[in-house]
Enzyme design. Structure first.
Site, PDB file in Angstrom:
ATOM      1  N   HIS A  52      -6.264  -6.502  13.036  1.00 41.59           N
ATOM      2  CA  HIS A  52      -5.138  -5.434  13.060  1.00 41.59           C
ATOM      3  C   HIS A  52      -4.611  -5.405  14.388  1.00 41.59           C
ATOM      4  CE1 HIS A  52      -5.733  -4.183   8.817  1.00 41.59           C
ATOM      5  NE2 HIS A  52      -6.978  -4.329   9.090  1.00 41.59           N
ATOM      6  N   TYR A 109      14.128  31.662   4.664  1.00 38.95           N
ATOM      7  CA  TYR A 109      13.101  32.352   5.141  1.00 38.95           C
ATOM      8  C   TYR A 109      13.087  32.518   6.610  1.00 38.95           C
ATOM      9  CZ  TYR A 109      11.187  31.510   0.258  1.00 38.95           C
ATOM     10  OH  TYR A 109      11.065  31.358  -0.958  1.00 38.95           O
ATOM     11  N   ARG A 126     -10.866   0.782  15.275  1.00 39.60           N
ATOM     12  CA  ARG A 126     -11.129   1.590  13.952  1.00 39.60           C
ATOM     13  C   ARG A 126     -11.738   1.146  12.762  1.00 39.60           C
ATOM     14  NH1 ARG A 126      -4.760   1.751  10.955  1.00 39.60           N
ATOM     15  NH2 ARG A 126      -5.061  -0.313  10.259  1.00 39.60           N
ATOM     16  N   LYS A 149       1.036  -1.182   0.072  1.00 41.89           N
ATOM     17  CA  LYS A 149       0.143  -0.087   0.107  1.00 41.89           C
ATOM     18  C   LYS A 149       1.064   1.182   0.049  1.00 41.89           C
ATOM     19  CE  LYS A 149      -0.414   0.094   5.079  1.00 41.89           C
ATOM     20  NZ  LYS A 149      -1.364   0.232   6.077  1.00 41.89           N
ATOM     21  N   CYS A 181      12.910  24.810   2.660  1.00 43.04           N
ATOM     22  CA  CYS A 181      11.968  25.488   1.916  1.00 43.04           C
ATOM     23  C   CYS A 181      11.439  24.573   0.857  1.00 43.04           C
ATOM     24  CB  CYS A 181      12.689  26.656   0.848  1.00 43.04           C
ATOM     25  SG  CYS A 181      13.643  27.627   1.635  1.00 43.04           S
ATOM     26  N   MET A 182      10.536  24.950   0.190  1.00 42.45           N
ATOM     27  CA  MET A 182       9.483  24.209  -0.735  1.00 42.45           C
ATOM     28  C   MET A 182      10.542  23.448  -1.533  1.00 42.45           C
ATOM     29  SD  MET A 182       6.369  24.939  -3.151  1.00 42.45           S
ATOM     30  CE  MET A 182       5.178  25.405  -1.848  1.00 42.45           C
ATOM     31  N   ASP A 183      11.437  23.931  -2.158  1.00 43.99           N
ATOM     32  CA  ASP A 183      12.367  23.331  -3.268  1.00 43.99           C
ATOM     33  C   ASP A 183      13.728  23.310  -3.165  1.00 43.99           C
ATOM     34  OD1 ASP A 183       9.803  23.424  -5.218  1.00 43.99           O
ATOM     35  OD2 ASP A 183      10.241  25.582  -5.159  1.00 43.99           O
TER      36      ASP A 183
END
Length: 368
Positions: free
Chosen positions: A167, A261, A138, A36, A308-310
């Site tokens: 489970h 940042y 669950r 999965k 940062c993002m990239d």
């Protein structure tokens, strides 16, 4: 190819095969390989193909994951670990998937669908496994209600109850007492389900540490990929994934200047830094801002400032001979150093599962 990629992950399929064989040898039972979440970030289709002679069955979380394996040519039984929504019954029957069942509405819909499919004749039935709730709470049929539920299922002529399972809630914890309570609860229903051919309980942690949980089959997930889910290490597992990136920029900043940042890092003196072309969009944890490390030039070097993002930035030593395009290891080995996924997860205050499954699609997987 790797030289043209800003970031990529190298996946060792031989390691995954060896892990599967080692687990199967340890337990001496059938192997349900859990693939999965795109095989925990390793690639469900390549991993399933690599395990096709080792796994007796593959397990996924969703109907769509099962369909993707079928469309890729996987012919082995594919088991959906959680009872799908009733409206997905058509696809389950059409693609010959084995579904977990924990409610009568879904079972009845499956029973209706089996008769509609042209490829099935009146003598064929769709296989299902009963999901039993022994304490995780669950999903699943409560273990005290299994006999009643099974009586209702047996009135549905299009279904074949091929398995029954549960489970674990705490198999990966040091205290295994509740896991044993769950095993006892599961075992209490077995006299009434002796005609069901496959009973399975064990996840990776239980497969490695709780022999009483092995029953007819085990369902390893994270351990297939070389990661121990708990402290028990009865066999040698091989980590299958190495995550790499590239240096995109090298410069020096003056004392007191900030980085990235928010300028949360300030250089204590004139400092060489390198921009690395990977970020939290790729799945690298932002939580490692200013505390993580990478391997570059064979040495550990600190992440400075925010991820940062990239991009992110690492601090260099004056002696480092680093150039644009040089390899950076985020998870794995470089020369004599290694950064493990356990270290990454601990610093990010999470678990290895999340680190692996968060590695994004922009990170190309390269198989060997």
């Amino acid at each position: 190819m790797e030289a043209k990629l800003q970031t990529h992950a190298e996946v060792n399929l031989n390691a995954i095969q060896n892990n599967g064989l080692a687990i199967k040898a340890l337990v001496g039972k059938q192997l349900i390989a859990v693939v999965k979440a795109d095989a925990y970030g390793h690639g469900a289709i390549p991993v399933s193909k690599a395990l096709h002679t080792i796994a007796n069955m593959f397990a996924v979380a969703t109907v769509q994951e099962g369909i993707e394996l079928r469309e890729a040519g996987i012919q082995a039984p594919i088991f959906i670990l959680f009872s799908p929504l009733p409206e997905l019954a058509t696809e389950i029957v059409a693609f010959d998937l084995t579904a977990a069942v924990d409610n009568l509405d879904f079972a009845q819909r499956l029973n209706q669908e089996i008769a509609k499919q042209p490829k099935h004749n009146s003598n064929e039935r769709i296989k299902i496994h009963i999901d039993v709730n022994t304490g995780l709470n669950r999903c699943g049929v409560h273990y005290t209600q299994v006999s009643k539920f099974l009586t209702e299922l047996r009135e549905l002529q299009g279904l074949k109850v091929a398995g029954i399972f549960t489970h674990f809630a705490t198999a990966d914890e040091e205290d295994k007492s509740f896991a044993h309570i769950q095993i006892e609860r599961f075992a209490s229903i077995l006299p009434n389900v002796s005609d069901i051919p496959m009973k399975h309980v064990a996840n990776s942690a239980a497969a490695l540490a709780i022999p009483e949980s092995h029953f007819d089959a085990v369902r390893p997930g994270i351990s297939l990929y070389g990661i121990y889910p708990a402290n028990e290490k009865p066999i040698q597992l091989q980590p299958a994934l190495t995550w790499k990136a590239r240096v995109g920029w090298v410069d020096s900043i003056e004392a007191g200047e900030g980085v990235s940042y928010g300028l949360m890092y300030k250089a204590p003196s004139r400092t060489r830094v390198a921009g690395i072309q990977v970020g939290f969009e790729d799945g690298y944890p932002r939580a490692l801002s200013n505390i993580g490390e990478v391997l570059i030039g064979g040495f550990r070097r600190p992440i400075v400032g925010r991820v940062c993002m990239d991009m992110m930035v690492v601090g260099l030593e004056t002696s480092d001979k680093i150039s644009v395009g040089d390899e950076v290891v985020l998870i794995g080995k470089q020369d004599n150093e290694e950064i493990t996924i356990y270290e990454i997860a601990e610093k990010a205050n999470t678990i290895p599962y999340q680190i692996l499954t968060n590695i994004g699609k922009r990170v190309k997987r390269i198989y060997s």
